[in-house]
Design a protein around this motif. Structure first.
Motif, short mmCIF file in Angstrom:
data_model
loop_
_atom_site.label_atom_id
_atom_site.label_comp_id
_atom_site.label_asym_id
_atom_site.label_seq_id
_atom_site.Cartn_x
_atom_site.Cartn_y
_atom_site.Cartn_z
N MET A 149 0.59 -1.53 0.17
CA MET A 149 -0.05 0.38 0.17
C MET A 149 0.53 1.09 -0.11
SD MET A 149 -3.19 -1.07 -0.39
CE MET A 149 -4.57 0.61 0.27
N LEU A 150 2.20 1.41 0.23
CA LEU A 150 3.20 2.43 -0.09
C LEU A 150 4.09 2.42 -1.04
CD1 LEU A 150 4.50 1.56 3.70
CD2 LEU A 150 2.47 3.66 2.57
N THR A 151 4.10 3.38 -1.92
CA THR A 151 5.14 3.47 -2.80
C THR A 151 6.67 2.98 -2.66
OG1 THR A 151 3.83 5.77 -3.69
CG2 THR A 151 6.01 4.87 -5.04
N THR A 152 6.95 2.82 -1.22
CA THR A 152 8.03 2.90 -0.71
C THR A 152 8.37 0.79 -0.48
OG1 THR A 152 7.67 3.27 1.43
CG2 THR A 152 9.21 4.34 0.57
N THR A 153 7.32 0.19 -0.44
CA THR A 153 7.32 -1.22 -0.11
C THR A 153 6.69 -1.79 -1.67
OG1 THR A 153 5.02 -1.11 0.16
CG2 THR A 153 6.54 -0.52 2.04
N MET A 154 6.93 -0.95 -2.97
CA MET A 154 6.75 -1.75 -3.57
C MET A 154 8.22 -2.55 -4.66
SD MET A 154 4.64 1.33 -6.17
CE MET A 154 4.82 0.17 -7.55
N ALA A 155 8.95 -1.86 -3.92
CA ALA A 155 10.06 -2.91 -4.18
C ALA A 155 10.39 -4.29 -3.47
CB ALA A 155 11.62 -1.13 -3.91
N ALA A 156 9.61 -4.10 -2.29
CA ALA A 156 9.69 -6.13 -1.70
C ALA A 156 8.66 -6.36 -2.67
CB ALA A 156 9.25 -5.20 -0.35
N MET A 157 7.84 -6.23 -3.72
CA MET A 157 7.21 -6.91 -4.38
C MET A 157 8.79 -7.77 -5.49
SD MET A 157 3.80 -5.80 -5.62
CE MET A 157 2.28 -5.48 -4.28
N LYS A 158 9.57 -6.05 -6.29
CA LYS A 158 10.12 -6.99 -6.52
C LYS A 158 10.76 -7.74 -6.34
CE LYS A 158 12.60 -4.73 -10.54
NZ LYS A 158 14.45 -4.87 -10.02
N GLU A 159 12.49 -8.07 -4.89
CA GLU A 159 13.31 -8.52 -4.12
C GLU A 159 12.08 -10.30 -4.25
OE1 GLU A 159 14.01 -6.57 -0.45
OE2 GLU A 159 14.23 -4.64 -2.22
N SER A 160 10.61 -9.77 -3.57
CA SER A 160 9.64 -11.43 -3.51
C SER A 160 9.51 -12.14 -5.07
CB SER A 160 8.42 -11.04 -2.81
OG SER A 160 8.58 -10.35 -1.96
N VAL A 161 9.40 -11.43 -6.14
CA VAL A 161 9.78 -12.65 -7.06
C VAL A 161 10.91 -13.15 -7.64
CG1 VAL A 161 8.60 -11.82 -9.82
CG2 VAL A 161 8.00 -10.28 -7.97
N GLU A 162 11.74 -12.24 -7.63
CA GLU A 162 13.76 -12.33 -8.12
C GLU A 162 13.26 -13.80 -6.52
OE1 GLU A 162 15.27 -8.80 -7.46
OE2 GLU A 162 15.33 -7.81 -9.33
N ALA A 163 13.05 -13.70 -5.47
CA ALA A 163 13.62 -14.90 -5.02
C ALA A 163 12.92 -16.09 -4.71
CB ALA A 163 13.07 -14.33 -3.78
N ILE A 164 11.69 -15.74 -5.55
CA ILE A 164 10.96 -17.14 -6.33
C ILE A 164 11.58 -17.02 -7.06
CG2 ILE A 164 9.15 -17.31 -7.31
CD1 ILE A 164 7.34 -15.57 -5.68
N LYS A 165 12.01 -16.55 -8.14
CA LYS A 165 12.55 -17.28 -9.54
C LYS A 165 14.17 -17.20 -9.03
CE LYS A 165 11.76 -13.64 -12.41
NZ LYS A 165 12.24 -12.33 -13.52
N GLU A 166 15.11 -17.69 -7.71
CA GLU A 166 15.91 -17.93 -7.29
C GLU A 166 15.91 -19.20 -7.14
OE1 GLU A 166 17.72 -14.74 -4.64
OE2 GLU A 166 18.15 -13.43 -5.92
N ASN A 167 14.92 -19.43 -6.21
CA ASN A 167 14.32 -21.10 -5.58
C ASN A 167 13.84 -21.99 -6.60
OD1 ASN A 167 15.03 -20.75 -2.43
ND2 ASN A 167 14.37 -18.67 -2.66
N ALA A 168 13.86 -21.31 -8.19
CA ALA A 168 12.93 -22.03 -9.02
C ALA A 168 11.75 -22.26 -8.98
CB ALA A 168 14.21 -23.37 -9.37
N LEU A 169 10.79 -21.25 -8.40
CA LEU A 169 9.17 -21.34 -8.02
C LEU A 169 8.64 -20.70 -9.36
CD1 LEU A 169 9.87 -21.33 -4.15
CD2 LEU A 169 8.96 -23.49 -5.61
N TYR A 170 9.45 -19.74 -9.91
CA TYR A 170 8.50 -19.26 -10.78
C TYR A 170 7.93 -19.60 -12.21
CZ TYR A 170 8.14 -14.98 -13.36
OH TYR A 170 7.33 -13.77 -14.57
#
Length: 211
Positions: A149-170
């Motif tokens: 809900m905050l512009t400042t926390t949107m970056a955490a979404m990107k980090e989470s997607v990257e973590a999903i990719k790194e763990n071969a779950l994407y």
């Protein structure tokens, strides 16, 4: 019989817990099918709530009241429902991302998704990427939904997607994102699917699960 179903649906729209409880009990006492009471009365009412919410005719407090009324009816039916009566469309792990403590939008989405037949696991607020990955693995999720809900926390979404990719779950999990500052463009840029509100979340989940 269909008149009783209509009355239950209307009581869901009114958010009237007492009325829903009495009418569902009446249906049970008359020997009506728990499965039909669930699908043709309770879920039908909640679907209508979703449509009116999307059209701007109902607002968040009214949707929360409707969901509470539906839950009261579901609790009465639970002991009577057989395995297989409730067909779950899929399992969703839902989190508010790291740094964000907003919960109402997520709760609303969860209620609508559960009302539409999804099993939803709420893994909380301020959830870091590694916990989101853990949640996907632990619950064998079909979909992971993230809210910011905050512009400042949107970056955490990107980090989470990257973590999903790194763990071969994407390739194994579908990713949904939403929240006030999030846009379709941002979702696409991080490799996720965008939902504008709780009703759209249901439509998007159905699309992703091809149901």
């Amino acid at each position: 019989m269909s008149e009783l179903y209509e009355q239950i649906s209307e009581s869901i729209l009114d958010g009237d817990v007492r009325q829903v409880t009495e009418l569902v009990q009446e249906g049970i006492d008359e020997g009506l099918s728990a499965k039909e009471l669930l699908n043709d009365a309770l879920l039908e009412g909640m679907n209508e709530v979703g449509v009116l919410f999307k059209d701007g005719e109902l607002f968040v407090p009214e949707v929360l009241m409707a969901a509470r009324a539906m839950d009261a009816g579901v609790q009465l039916l639970k002991p009577l429902l057989q395995e297989g009566d409730v067909v779950k469309k899929g399992k969703i792990v839902f989190a508010t991302v790291k740094g964000d403590l907003h919960d109402i939008g997520k709760k609303l989405c969860i209620m609508m998704l559960e009302g539409a037949g999804y099993e939803v696991v709420d893994i909380g607020m301020d959830v870091p990427p590694e916990k989101i990955v853990e949640g996907i693995k632990e619950h064998n999720a079909d979909i992971v939904a993230m809210s910011a809900m905050l512009t400042t926390t949107m970056a955490a979404m990107k980090e989470s997607v990257e973590a999903i990719k790194e763990n071969a779950l994407y390739d194994k999990v579908r990713i949904m994102v939403g929240g006030a500052p999030v846009s379709e463009q941002y979702a696409v840029s991080i490799g996720a699917n965008y939902s504008a509100d709780a009703t759209s979340a249901v439509e998007l989940a159905n699309e992703l699960m091809a149901v």
